[in-house]
Design a protein around this motif. Sequence first.
Motif, mmCIF file in Angstrom:
data_model
loop_
_atom_site.group_PDB
_atom_site.id
_atom_site.type_symbol
_atom_site.label_atom_id
_atom_site.label_comp_id
_atom_site.label_asym_id
_atom_site.label_seq_id
_atom_site.Cartn_x
_atom_site.Cartn_y
_atom_site.Cartn_z
ATOM 1 N N GLU A 7 26.317 37.906 23.377
ATOM 2 C CA GLU A 7 26.133 39.235 23.578
ATOM 3 C C GLU A 7 25.085 39.517 24.677
ATOM 4 O OE1 GLU A 7 26.271 42.961 24.205
ATOM 5 O OE2 GLU A 7 27.634 42.375 22.593
ATOM 6 N N ASP A 8 25.510 40.029 25.840
ATOM 7 C CA ASP A 8 24.637 40.226 27.077
ATOM 8 C C ASP A 8 23.667 41.571 26.668
ATOM 9 O OD1 ASP A 8 26.623 42.288 27.319
ATOM 10 O OD2 ASP A 8 26.417 42.104 29.387
ATOM 11 N N GLU A 9 23.686 42.381 25.725
ATOM 12 C CA GLU A 9 22.990 43.333 25.336
ATOM 13 C C GLU A 9 21.752 42.938 24.723
ATOM 14 O OE1 GLU A 9 24.720 47.020 24.149
ATOM 15 O OE2 GLU A 9 26.649 46.795 25.353
ATOM 16 N N PRO A 10 20.665 42.692 25.243
ATOM 17 C CA PRO A 10 19.414 42.082 24.015
ATOM 18 C C PRO A 10 19.154 42.707 22.921
ATOM 19 C CG PRO A 10 18.885 42.113 26.654
ATOM 20 C CD PRO A 10 20.106 42.998 26.506
ATOM 21 N N TYR A 11 18.899 44.165 22.963
ATOM 22 C CA TYR A 11 18.730 44.984 21.772
ATOM 23 C C TYR A 11 19.739 44.690 20.771
ATOM 24 C CZ TYR A 11 14.821 46.889 24.845
ATOM 25 O OH TYR A 11 14.007 46.796 25.597
ATOM 26 N N VAL A 16 21.375 42.451 15.764
ATOM 27 C CA VAL A 16 22.497 41.788 14.832
ATOM 28 C C VAL A 16 21.994 40.381 14.100
ATOM 29 C CG1 VAL A 16 24.556 40.279 14.781
ATOM 30 C CG2 VAL A 16 24.694 42.653 16.128
ATOM 31 N N ARG A 17 21.134 39.710 15.181
ATOM 32 C CA ARG A 17 20.518 38.388 14.655
ATOM 33 C C ARG A 17 19.679 38.509 13.512
ATOM 34 N NH1 ARG A 17 16.126 36.296 18.416
ATOM 35 N NH2 ARG A 17 15.394 38.051 17.547
ATOM 36 N N ASP A 18 18.857 39.648 13.668
ATOM 37 C CA ASP A 18 17.983 40.030 12.549
ATOM 38 C C ASP A 18 18.721 40.335 11.367
ATOM 39 O OD1 ASP A 18 15.995 39.224 14.213
ATOM 40 O OD2 ASP A 18 15.346 41.225 15.106
ATOM 41 N N GLY A 19 19.524 41.282 11.330
ATOM 42 C CA GLY A 19 20.161 41.894 10.264
ATOM 43 C C GLY A 19 21.260 40.656 9.565
ATOM 44 N N LEU A 20 21.421 39.740 10.370
ATOM 45 C CA LEU A 20 22.548 38.549 9.816
ATOM 46 C C LEU A 20 21.242 37.874 8.881
ATOM 47 C CD1 LEU A 20 25.094 37.502 12.347
ATOM 48 C CD2 LEU A 20 25.236 38.933 10.436
ATOM 49 N N ARG A 21 19.951 37.405 9.236
ATOM 50 C CA ARG A 21 19.007 36.693 8.710
ATOM 51 C C ARG A 21 18.579 37.359 7.560
ATOM 52 N NH1 ARG A 21 14.951 35.324 13.935
ATOM 53 N NH2 ARG A 21 16.355 33.638 14.894
ATOM 54 N N LEU A 22 18.542 38.588 7.375
ATOM 55 C CA LEU A 22 18.455 39.461 6.167
ATOM 56 C C LEU A 22 19.537 39.118 5.005
ATOM 57 C CD1 LEU A 22 17.057 42.813 7.243
ATOM 58 C CD2 LEU A 22 15.807 40.918 6.402
ATOM 59 N N ALA A 27 21.428 32.593 12.805
ATOM 60 C CA ALA A 27 21.996 33.152 14.124
ATOM 61 C C ALA A 27 21.542 32.668 15.304
ATOM 62 C CB ALA A 27 22.397 34.577 13.925
ATOM 63 N N ASP A 28 22.098 32.220 16.308
ATOM 64 C CA ASP A 28 21.473 31.797 17.625
ATOM 65 C C ASP A 28 22.254 32.887 18.562
ATOM 66 O OD1 ASP A 28 20.385 29.926 16.636
ATOM 67 O OD2 ASP A 28 21.970 28.466 17.028
ATOM 68 N N ILE A 29 21.389 33.111 19.651
ATOM 69 C CA ILE A 29 21.698 34.274 20.726
ATOM 70 C C ILE A 29 22.428 33.429 22.113
ATOM 71 C CG2 ILE A 29 21.144 36.286 22.022
ATOM 72 C CD1 ILE A 29 19.594 37.133 19.578
ATOM 73 N N ALA A 30 23.283 33.878 22.563
ATOM 74 C CA ALA A 30 23.620 33.655 23.914
ATOM 75 C C ALA A 30 23.840 34.748 24.733
ATOM 76 C CB ALA A 30 24.601 32.599 24.029
ATOM 77 N N GLY A 31 23.393 34.943 25.963
ATOM 78 C CA GLY A 31 23.301 36.188 26.687
ATOM 79 C C GLY A 31 24.567 36.368 27.970
ATOM 80 N N ASP A 32 25.130 34.828 28.091
ATOM 81 C CA ASP A 32 26.167 34.944 29.192
ATOM 82 C C ASP A 32 26.851 33.700 28.821
ATOM 83 O OD1 ASP A 32 25.030 32.474 30.265
ATOM 84 O OD2 ASP A 32 23.161 33.728 30.488
ATOM 85 N N GLY A 33 28.016 33.576 29.460
ATOM 86 C CA GLY A 33 29.048 32.560 29.053
ATOM 87 C C GLY A 33 28.328 30.794 29.240
ATOM 88 N N ASP A 34 27.645 30.848 30.144
ATOM 89 C CA ASP A 34 27.144 29.671 30.401
ATOM 90 C C ASP A 34 26.312 29.048 29.227
ATOM 91 O OD1 ASP A 34 28.119 28.826 32.691
ATOM 92 O OD2 ASP A 34 26.746 30.047 34.166
ATOM 93 N N SER A 35 25.264 30.047 28.655
ATOM 94 C CA SER A 35 24.358 29.717 27.575
ATOM 95 C C SER A 35 25.136 29.513 26.354
ATOM 96 C CB SER A 35 23.513 31.007 27.214
ATOM 97 O OG SER A 35 22.471 31.052 28.470
#
Length: 236
Positions: A7-11, A16-22, A27-35
């Motif tokens: 997801e490229d919208e950081p907030y 989502v990551r913080d909510g899933l951790r609860l 969860a890991d985050i990638a902000g673009d396709g390459d990442s």
Amino acid sequence: MRVLIVEDEPYLAEAVRDGLRLEAIAADIAGDGDSALELLSVNSYDLAVLDRDIPGPSGDEVARRIVASGSGIPILMLTAADRIDDKVSGFGLGADDYLTKPFELRELVLRLRALDRRRAYARPPVSEIAGLRLDPFRREVFRDGHYVALTRKQFAVLEVLVAAQGGVVSAEELLERAWDANADPFTNAVRITVSALRKRLGQPWLIATVPGVGYRIDTRTETDTGTDADSDADAT
């Protein structure tokens, strides 16, 4: 459960990551396709939450790569559009579920858990025969409790032989099921691979050659094993 959020919208991604951790979901985050592709290449994920509209390789391209890898990672696609054509095209790319923005976190969690349960039910069963234990999901083989390292082709051949549960499998069938359509029907690749596989599994020899017929897993005791288990004669 470990999830990759693309997801490229950081907030939004961080929320989502913080909510899933609860919910005890890593969860890991990638902000673009390459990442995303880099993380997928080095980590094992149970699920991918994939926004279609991301920089670099698009979400559609990342989905194609996931499917082509054969990893079996379920994909939940995110999109701002609620058009049926978008959903149809997403499912055509290999998506397993779809969620339209904005969405409630609890709905995302429920969908992820449902996909994870479905994935668990789809896992192929572990097979056991003559002291062998073959796990097709983890791609692992054990003989008498000891791990046996196999090449991909050796594993594919053994998987076919184990599935036959002691029945004879012809060289032609092995060639058809463990090689691709470009394999030369007159090649000796089957004989060479079976011979190498037999040695990897160790003694007493577990793969028997039935001259002129094919190969089978020898389920007899060591004292009953005949010379066919040691033969590399042509089984075609």
